[in-house]
Design a protein around this motif. Structure first.
Motif, mmCIF file in Angstrom:
data_model
loop_
_atom_site.group_PDB
_atom_site.id
_atom_site.type_symbol
_atom_site.label_atom_id
_atom_site.label_comp_id
_atom_site.label_asym_id
_atom_site.label_seq_id
_atom_site.Cartn_x
_atom_site.Cartn_y
_atom_site.Cartn_z
ATOM 1 N N CYS A 52 4.763 -21.560 1.470
ATOM 2 C CA CYS A 52 4.784 -20.449 2.568
ATOM 3 C C CYS A 52 3.540 -19.654 2.615
ATOM 4 O O CYS A 52 2.987 -19.522 3.467
ATOM 5 N N ALA A 55 3.188 -16.505 2.727
ATOM 6 C CA ALA A 55 3.375 -14.973 2.991
ATOM 7 C C ALA A 55 2.896 -13.996 2.114
ATOM 8 O O ALA A 55 3.375 -14.483 0.817
ATOM 9 N N CYS A 93 3.709 -15.751 -1.405
ATOM 10 C CA CYS A 93 5.095 -16.559 -1.689
ATOM 11 C C CYS A 93 4.888 -17.849 -1.992
ATOM 12 O O CYS A 93 4.141 -18.574 -1.328
ATOM 13 N N CYS A 120 8.414 -19.785 4.560
ATOM 14 C CA CYS A 120 9.825 -20.104 4.191
ATOM 15 C C CYS A 120 10.873 -19.469 5.077
ATOM 16 O O CYS A 120 10.652 -18.658 5.847
ATOM 17 N N HIS A 128 10.701 -15.865 5.480
ATOM 18 C CA HIS A 128 9.618 -15.091 6.068
ATOM 19 C C HIS A 128 9.380 -15.681 7.406
ATOM 20 O O HIS A 128 8.197 -15.950 7.868
#
Ligand SMILES: [Zn+2]
Length: 73
Positions: A9, A11, A19, A30, A33
């Motif tokens: 991800c 993020a 993340c 993900c 997010h």
């Protein structure tokens, strides 16, 4: 990039960390997010999201700074 490769991800979390959850297949984020969401499509929608996020962060920062102030002497 292959079609079936699941990417991380990436993020930024509240802690400022990245993340590490796997992104939803075919997406870059993900499920936590926005991987499941198609996201805002219009400039108005994007602005509304940005505003909501800023408001949330402001509340969060105020809480944190209050906590830090009471921690001191
Ligand atoms: Zn994520």
């Amino acid at each position: 990039m292959g079609k079936n490769v699941r990417i991380i991800c990436g993020a930024k979390t509240r802690k400022g960390e990245t993340c590490k959850a796997l992104a939803v297949v075919g997406k870059k984020r993900c499920k936590h997010h926005g991987g499941l969401s198609t996201g805002p499509r219009t400039p108005e929608g994007k602005a509304a999201i940005a505003y909501a996020q800023r408001a949330r962060w402001q509340v969060y920062r105020e809480k944190v700074s209050r906590r830090e102030n009471s921690k001191g002497f």
